[in-house]
Design a protein around this motif. Structure first.
Motif, PDB file in Angstrom:
ATOM      1  N   ALA A   1       0.871  -1.076   0.033  1.00 30.93           N
ATOM      2  CA  ALA A   1      -0.258   0.029  -0.052  1.00 30.93           C
ATOM      3  C   ALA A   1       0.805   0.978  -0.048  1.00 30.93           C
ATOM      4  CB  ALA A   1      -0.980  -0.028   1.186  1.00 30.93           C
ATOM      5  N   ASP A   2       0.579   1.940  -0.893  1.00 35.32           N
ATOM      6  CA  ASP A   2       1.316   3.639  -1.002  1.00 35.32           C
ATOM      7  C   ASP A   2       0.513   4.347  -0.073  1.00 35.32           C
ATOM      8  OD1 ASP A   2       3.223   2.500  -2.524  1.00 35.32           O
ATOM      9  OD2 ASP A   2       2.310   2.907  -4.422  1.00 35.32           O
ATOM     10  N   ARG A   3       1.493   5.098   0.795  1.00 38.14           N
ATOM     11  CA  ARG A   3       0.866   6.124   1.719  1.00 38.14           C
ATOM     12  C   ARG A   3       1.246   7.388   1.111  1.00 38.14           C
ATOM     13  NH1 ARG A   3      -1.360   3.234   5.624  1.00 38.14           N
ATOM     14  NH2 ARG A   3      -0.574   1.350   6.295  1.00 38.14           N
ATOM     15  N   SER A   4       0.386   8.392   1.295  1.00 39.78           N
ATOM     16  CA  SER A   4       0.537   9.796   0.865  1.00 39.78           C
ATOM     17  C   SER A   4       0.038  10.853   1.755  1.00 39.78           C
ATOM     18  CB  SER A   4      -0.003   9.907  -0.683  1.00 39.78           C
ATOM     19  OG  SER A   4      -1.278  10.180  -0.651  1.00 39.78           O
ATOM     20  N   VAL A   5       0.589  12.250   1.715  1.00 36.42           N
ATOM     21  CA  VAL A   5       0.274  13.244   2.736  1.00 36.42           C
ATOM     22  C   VAL A   5       0.355  14.286   1.875  1.00 36.42           C
ATOM     23  CG1 VAL A   5       0.709  14.468   4.742  1.00 36.42           C
ATOM     24  CG2 VAL A   5       1.068  12.103   4.653  1.00 36.42           C
ATOM     25  N   LYS A   6      -0.991  15.136   1.800  1.00 35.66           N
ATOM     26  CA  LYS A   6      -0.980  16.337   1.104  1.00 35.66           C
ATOM     27  C   LYS A   6      -1.100  17.480   1.788  1.00 35.66           C
ATOM     28  CE  LYS A   6      -3.033  13.896  -2.922  1.00 35.66           C
ATOM     29  NZ  LYS A   6      -4.225  13.371  -3.243  1.00 35.66           N
ATOM     30  N   TYR A   7      -0.604  18.410   1.782  1.00 36.78           N
ATOM     31  CA  TYR A   7      -0.626  19.792   2.548  1.00 36.78           C
ATOM     32  C   TYR A   7      -1.475  20.612   1.696  1.00 36.78           C
ATOM     33  CZ  TYR A   7       3.433  17.796   4.706  1.00 36.78           C
ATOM     34  OH  TYR A   7       4.164  17.150   5.541  1.00 36.78           O
ATOM     35  N   THR A   8      -2.845  21.038   2.209  1.00 39.72           N
ATOM     36  CA  THR A   8      -3.790  21.858   1.600  1.00 39.72           C
ATOM     37  C   THR A   8      -4.059  23.196   2.672  1.00 39.72           C
ATOM     38  OG1 THR A   8      -5.601  20.718   2.528  1.00 39.72           O
ATOM     39  CG2 THR A   8      -4.637  20.057   0.464  1.00 39.72           C
ATOM     40  N   LYS A   9      -4.778  23.914   2.104  1.00 41.68           N
ATOM     41  CA  LYS A   9      -5.270  25.097   2.851  1.00 41.68           C
ATOM     42  C   LYS A   9      -5.771  24.707   3.942  1.00 41.68           C
ATOM     43  CE  LYS A   9      -5.608  28.659  -0.766  1.00 41.68           C
ATOM     44  NZ  LYS A   9      -6.691  29.341  -1.487  1.00 41.68           N
ATOM     45  N   SER A  10      -6.672  23.615   4.006  1.00 44.83           N
ATOM     46  CA  SER A  10      -7.526  23.125   5.258  1.00 44.83           C
ATOM     47  C   SER A  10      -6.901  22.120   5.978  1.00 44.83           C
ATOM     48  CB  SER A  10      -8.840  22.440   4.681  1.00 44.83           C
ATOM     49  OG  SER A  10      -8.494  21.373   3.909  1.00 44.83           O
ATOM     50  N   GLY A  11      -5.556  21.777   5.896  1.00 44.93           N
ATOM     51  CA  GLY A  11      -4.687  20.861   6.525  1.00 44.93           C
ATOM     52  C   GLY A  11      -4.197  19.857   5.986  1.00 44.93           C
ATOM     53  N   LEU A  12      -3.647  18.886   6.822  1.00 43.25           N
ATOM     54  CA  LEU A  12      -3.277  17.599   6.122  1.00 43.25           C
ATOM     55  C   LEU A  12      -4.417  16.720   5.710  1.00 43.25           C
ATOM     56  CD1 LEU A  12      -0.407  16.659   8.778  1.00 43.25           C
ATOM     57  CD2 LEU A  12      -0.218  17.475   6.506  1.00 43.25           C
ATOM     58  N   ILE A  13      -4.146  16.105   4.499  1.00 43.02           N
ATOM     59  CA  ILE A  13      -5.186  15.088   4.015  1.00 43.02           C
ATOM     60  C   ILE A  13      -4.243  13.963   3.637  1.00 43.02           C
ATOM     61  CG2 ILE A  13      -6.540  14.183   1.988  1.00 43.02           C
ATOM     62  CD1 ILE A  13      -7.102  17.298   1.656  1.00 43.02           C
ATOM     63  N   LYS A  14      -4.495  12.666   4.612  1.00 41.41           N
ATOM     64  CA  LYS A  14      -3.713  11.321   4.377  1.00 41.41           C
ATOM     65  C   LYS A  14      -4.460  10.683   3.666  1.00 41.41           C
ATOM     66  CE  LYS A  14      -1.688  12.216   8.947  1.00 41.41           C
ATOM     67  NZ  LYS A  14      -1.384  11.885  10.399  1.00 41.41           N
ATOM     68  N   GLY A  15      -3.976   9.945   2.933  1.00 44.57           N
ATOM     69  CA  GLY A  15      -4.492   8.570   2.109  1.00 44.57           C
ATOM     70  C   GLY A  15      -3.395   7.545   1.765  1.00 44.57           C
ATOM     71  N   LYS A  16      -4.167   6.438   1.384  1.00 43.83           N
ATOM     72  CA  LYS A  16      -3.318   5.268   0.788  1.00 43.83           C
ATOM     73  C   LYS A  16      -4.116   4.520  -0.222  1.00 43.83           C
ATOM     74  CE  LYS A  16      -4.467   1.537   4.058  1.00 43.83           C
ATOM     75  NZ  LYS A  16      -4.725   0.376   3.118  1.00 43.83           N
ATOM     76  N   THR A  17      -3.285   3.772  -1.135  1.00 43.77           N
ATOM     77  CA  THR A  17      -3.807   3.054  -1.916  1.00 43.77           C
ATOM     78  C   THR A  17      -3.823   1.521  -1.496  1.00 43.77           C
ATOM     79  OG1 THR A  17      -1.606   2.610  -2.767  1.00 43.77           O
ATOM     80  CG2 THR A  17      -3.069   4.239  -3.868  1.00 43.77           C
ATOM     81  N   ASN A  18      -4.760   0.810  -1.997  1.00 38.51           N
ATOM     82  CA  ASN A  18      -4.707  -0.677  -1.473  1.00 38.51           C
ATOM     83  C   ASN A  18      -3.658  -1.530  -1.803  1.00 38.51           C
ATOM     84  OD1 ASN A  18      -7.197  -0.218  -0.281  1.00 38.51           O
ATOM     85  ND2 ASN A  18      -8.502  -0.486  -2.179  1.00 38.51           N
ATOM     86  N   ALA A  19      -3.232  -2.575  -0.954  1.00 37.30           N
ATOM     87  CA  ALA A  19      -2.271  -3.551  -1.261  1.00 37.30           C
ATOM     88  C   ALA A  19      -2.951  -4.447  -2.170  1.00 37.30           C
ATOM     89  CB  ALA A  19      -1.559  -3.995  -0.246  1.00 37.30           C
ATOM     90  N   TYR A  20      -2.189  -5.071  -2.941  1.00 41.00           N
ATOM     91  CA  TYR A  20      -2.680  -6.382  -3.647  1.00 41.00           C
ATOM     92  C   TYR A  20      -1.682  -7.221  -4.273  1.00 41.00           C
ATOM     93  CZ  TYR A  20      -1.439  -3.615  -7.705  1.00 41.00           C
ATOM     94  OH  TYR A  20      -0.742  -2.872  -8.936  1.00 41.00           O
ATOM     95  N   LYS A  21      -2.177  -8.287  -4.742  1.00 45.33           N
ATOM     96  CA  LYS A  21      -1.436  -9.356  -5.257  1.00 45.33           C
ATOM     97  C   LYS A  21      -1.632  -9.798  -6.616  1.00 45.33           C
ATOM     98  CE  LYS A  21       0.552 -13.885  -4.211  1.00 45.33           C
ATOM     99  NZ  LYS A  21       0.473 -15.076  -3.051  1.00 45.33           N
ATOM    100  N   LYS A  22      -0.772  -9.583  -7.723  1.00 49.06           N
ATOM    101  CA  LYS A  22      -0.741  -9.531  -9.066  1.00 49.06           C
ATOM    102  C   LYS A  22      -0.091 -10.894  -9.497  1.00 49.06           C
ATOM    103  CE  LYS A  22       1.496  -6.972 -11.885  1.00 49.06           C
ATOM    104  NZ  LYS A  22       1.917  -5.605 -12.749  1.00 49.06           N
ATOM    105  N   ALA A  23      -0.920 -11.697 -10.223  1.00 49.78           N
ATOM    106  CA  ALA A  23      -0.335 -12.875 -10.974  1.00 49.78           C
ATOM    107  C   ALA A  23      -0.355 -12.749 -12.337  1.00 49.78           C
ATOM    108  CB  ALA A  23      -1.278 -14.180 -10.538  1.00 49.78           C
TER     109      ALA A  23
END
Length: 96
Positions: free
Chosen positions: A58-80
């Motif tokens: 899962a990739d995590r990201s933090v965005k700095y905006t006018k309204s404050g910090l926005i934290k997010g992440k993508t889902n981890a998965y398995k590829k075949a």
């Protein structure tokens, strides 16, 4: 337990399917290569030669905006990546 979640349809994997008979799937994180091979053979009625798997974190990201910090992440998965026998193919575009 459903092993195959969805097929991966990108330019690179579509080209691999045409040239090398390799197709990609997003699969259950707990599934092993033997279970993936049996699930693909049962779902599409083809002979699987080889199965390669990759775990994506899962990739995590933090965005700095006018309204404050926005934290997010993508889902981890398995590829075949599944290689089928010469002369056989999987057609994802027809609904027959």
């Amino acid at each position: 337990m459903s092993i195959i979640i969805k097929p991966i349809i990108t330019e690179k994997i579509t080209k691999d399917g045409e040239i090398f008979n390799r197709f990609g799937f997003v699969v259950d994180k707990k599934a092993n290569k033997i279970q993936i091979k049996n699930a693909v053979q049962a779902a599409y009625g083809i002979t699987v030669v080889e199965v390669n798997t990759m775990n994506y974190r899962a990739d995590r990201s933090v965005k700095y905006t006018k309204s404050g910090l926005i934290k997010g992440k993508t889902n981890a998965y398995k590829k075949a990546i599944v290689q089928v026998q010469e002369g056989e193919t999987i057609d994802f575009y027809n609904n027959i």
